[in-house]
Design a protein around this motif. Structure first.
Motif, short mmCIF file in Angstrom:
data_model
loop_
_atom_site.label_atom_id
_atom_site.label_comp_id
_atom_site.label_asym_id
_atom_site.label_seq_id
_atom_site.Cartn_x
_atom_site.Cartn_y
_atom_site.Cartn_z
N LEU A 8 0.82 -1.21 0.00
CA LEU A 8 0.00 0.00 0.00
C LEU A 8 0.85 1.26 0.00
CD1 LEU A 8 -2.60 -1.04 2.73
CD2 LEU A 8 -2.80 -1.26 0.24
N ALA A 9 2.15 1.11 0.27
CA ALA A 9 3.02 2.28 0.41
C ALA A 9 4.41 1.98 -0.14
CB ALA A 9 3.13 2.67 1.88
N GLY A 10 5.11 3.06 -0.48
CA GLY A 10 6.49 2.96 -0.92
C GLY A 10 6.61 2.72 -2.40
N PRO A 11 7.85 2.69 -2.87
CA PRO A 11 8.11 2.52 -4.30
C PRO A 11 7.99 1.06 -4.72
CG PRO A 11 10.17 2.56 -3.13
CD PRO A 11 9.10 2.83 -2.10
N VAL A 12 7.88 0.85 -6.01
CA VAL A 12 8.18 -0.45 -6.59
C VAL A 12 9.61 -0.31 -7.09
CG1 VAL A 12 7.22 0.11 -8.89
CG2 VAL A 12 7.42 -2.26 -8.18
N VAL A 13 10.44 -1.32 -6.83
CA VAL A 13 11.84 -1.27 -7.21
C VAL A 13 12.11 -2.40 -8.20
CG1 VAL A 13 14.24 -1.48 -6.42
CG2 VAL A 13 12.55 -0.26 -5.02
N ALA A 14 12.72 -2.07 -9.32
CA ALA A 14 13.09 -3.07 -10.31
C ALA A 14 14.60 -3.11 -10.43
CB ALA A 14 12.48 -2.74 -11.67
N ALA A 15 15.10 -4.29 -10.79
CA ALA A 15 16.53 -4.45 -11.01
C ALA A 15 16.74 -5.28 -12.26
CB ALA A 15 17.20 -5.12 -9.81
N SER A 31 8.23 5.74 -7.81
CA SER A 31 7.61 6.27 -6.60
C SER A 31 6.12 5.98 -6.54
CB SER A 31 7.81 7.79 -6.53
OG SER A 31 7.05 8.40 -7.57
N ALA A 32 5.54 6.18 -5.36
CA ALA A 32 4.09 6.05 -5.19
C ALA A 32 3.37 7.02 -6.12
CB ALA A 32 3.71 6.29 -3.73
N ALA A 33 3.92 8.21 -6.32
CA ALA A 33 3.30 9.19 -7.22
C ALA A 33 3.28 8.67 -8.66
CB ALA A 33 4.03 10.53 -7.14
N ARG A 34 4.37 8.05 -9.11
CA ARG A 34 4.39 7.47 -10.47
C ARG A 34 3.39 6.33 -10.56
NH1 ARG A 34 7.16 7.26 -15.19
NH2 ARG A 34 8.72 8.75 -14.51
N ILE A 35 3.34 5.49 -9.54
CA ILE A 35 2.38 4.38 -9.52
C ILE A 35 0.96 4.92 -9.63
CG2 ILE A 35 1.43 2.52 -8.09
CD1 ILE A 35 4.38 2.27 -6.93
N ASP A 36 0.64 5.94 -8.85
CA ASP A 36 -0.70 6.53 -8.88
C ASP A 36 -0.98 7.22 -10.21
OD1 ASP A 36 -1.35 5.66 -6.33
OD2 ASP A 36 -0.72 7.53 -5.36
N GLY A 91 -3.98 8.17 9.07
CA GLY A 91 -4.25 8.58 7.70
C GLY A 91 -3.06 8.25 6.84
N PRO A 92 -3.16 8.44 5.54
CA PRO A 92 -2.05 8.08 4.65
C PRO A 92 -0.88 9.07 4.76
CG PRO A 92 -3.86 9.02 3.40
CD PRO A 92 -4.34 8.89 4.81
N ARG A 136 0.19 4.83 -1.56
CA ARG A 136 -0.34 4.80 -2.92
C ARG A 136 -1.83 5.15 -2.84
NH1 ARG A 136 2.65 -0.89 -4.56
NH2 ARG A 136 4.77 -0.14 -4.20
N ALA A 137 -2.18 6.33 -3.29
CA ALA A 137 -3.54 6.83 -3.16
C ALA A 137 -4.55 6.01 -3.95
CB ALA A 137 -3.61 8.30 -3.60
N THR A 138 -4.10 5.37 -5.02
CA THR A 138 -5.02 4.60 -5.86
C THR A 138 -5.21 3.17 -5.37
OG1 THR A 138 -3.17 4.08 -7.32
CG2 THR A 138 -4.57 5.95 -7.94
N PHE A 139 -4.47 2.77 -4.33
CA PHE A 139 -4.63 1.42 -3.79
C PHE A 139 -5.71 1.45 -2.71
CE2 PHE A 139 -0.80 -1.31 -4.95
CZ PHE A 139 -0.57 -0.61 -6.12
N ARG A 140 -6.54 0.43 -2.70
CA ARG A 140 -7.62 0.34 -1.72
C ARG A 140 -7.13 -0.41 -0.48
NH1 ARG A 140 -10.13 3.77 -4.32
NH2 ARG A 140 -11.50 3.28 -6.03
N TRP A 141 -7.55 0.05 0.66
CA TRP A 141 -7.24 -0.69 1.88
C TRP A 141 -8.53 -0.78 2.71
CZ3 TRP A 141 -7.76 2.03 6.48
CH2 TRP A 141 -7.81 3.42 6.37
N ARG A 142 -8.67 -1.91 3.36
CA ARG A 142 -9.82 -2.16 4.22
C ARG A 142 -9.43 -1.89 5.65
NH1 ARG A 142 -9.45 -7.29 1.64
NH2 ARG A 142 -8.70 -7.93 3.65
N PRO A 143 -10.37 -1.41 6.44
CA PRO A 143 -10.07 -1.26 7.87
C PRO A 143 -9.66 -2.59 8.48
CG PRO A 143 -12.14 -0.17 7.31
CD PRO A 143 -11.71 -0.96 6.09
#
Length: 189
Positions: A14-21, A69-74, A174-175, A180-187
Motif C-alpha cells: 500500500l506504500a512505498g516505491p516499486v523497485v526493479a533491477a 515512486s508512489a506518485a508514479r504508480i498513482d 491517515g495516509p 499509494r492513493a489509488t490502492f484500496r485498503w480495508r479497515p
C-alpha cells in the motif's frame, strides 16, 4: 551472448516505491551464487537475501536498479510503473545485454533490446533470480528508511504490505505522502 534478467519488488504494498533491477551473471558468478542458495527472493529469508546481495557485490555482479515512486504508480498504474522501472534498470546496464529475460507476461514497452517474457522466471533463470534479490533488498532498505521518516506506520516491519497492523496505522494516522492513493485498503478487524 549477454543475457540480463529483470524483476521487481513491491507491486502489492500500500506504500512505498516499486523497485526493479536488472542483472547479468557470468558463468562463474552464476555457479557460486547458485551454490550459496540463489533463488526467487520471495522464497528466501531477509538474512539470506542480504547475504546473497553481499556476495553479488563481492563477485562484481553487473546490476542496475530503478525505483518508481508512489506518485508514479498513482499517475499510471502499478504494472506500467513496474515496467518503466525495469526498462530504466535494463538500459543502464553497460555493456547492454543481447537478450532481456523479463519476469512475467508483459514486455517492457519501448525497449529496443530483444526480450523474452517468462512467468515465474524469478524461480527459473539465475539472472532473473539475482535481479529479484537486488530489487527486494533495495526495496526493503528503502522501506526501513521511510520508517524513520514516517514513524508510526511500521514500514520497517511490514514493508508497506497490507497487514492488519498497517491498516490500523492508516486508520489512526491517515495516509503518508508515500502511500499509494489509488490502492484500496480495508479497515483492520
Amino acid at each position: 551472448m549477454i543475457v540480463a534478467g529483470t524483476d521487481e519488488a513491491g507491486r502489492g504494498p500500500l506504500a512505498g516505491p516499486v523497485v526493479a533491477a536488472a542483472a547479468v551473471l557470468t558463468p562463474d558468478q552464476r555457479r557460486r551464487l547458485m551454490q550459496r542458495g540463489l533463488g526467487d527472493s520471495k522464497a528466501l529469508t531477509p538474512r539470506r537475501r542480504e547475504s546473497l546481495f553481499a556476495l553479488m557485490e563481492e563477485l562484481g555482479v553487473l546490476w542496475r536498479a530503478q525505483a518508481a515512486s508512489a506518485a508514479r504508480i498513482d499517475g499510471t498504474n502499478i504494472l506500467a510503473a513496474s515496467l518503466w522501472a525495469m526498462g530504466r534498470a535494463t538500459v543502464a546496464l553497460d555493456p547492454p545485454p543481447d537478450l532481456v529475460v523479463v519476469d512475467g507476461v508483459a514486455r517492457i514497452p519501448g525497449l529496443s533490446l530483444s526480450q523474452r517474457c517468462l512467468p515465474g522466471g524469478d524461480a527459473l533463470v539465475p539472472a532473473v533470480m539475482a535481479a529479484s534479490v537486488v530489487a527486494k533488498v533495495l526495496r526493503d532498505r528503502a522501506m526501513e528508511s521511510l520508517d524513520r521518516l514516517y514513524p508510526g506506520y511500521g514500514f520497517a516491519k511490514h514493508k508497506g504490505y497490507p497487514t492488519a497492523e498497517h491498516r490500523r496505522a492508516l486508520e489512526r494516522l491517515g495516509p503518508s505522502p508515500v502511500h499509494r492513493a489509488t490502492f484500496r485498503w480495508r479497515p483492520a478487524p
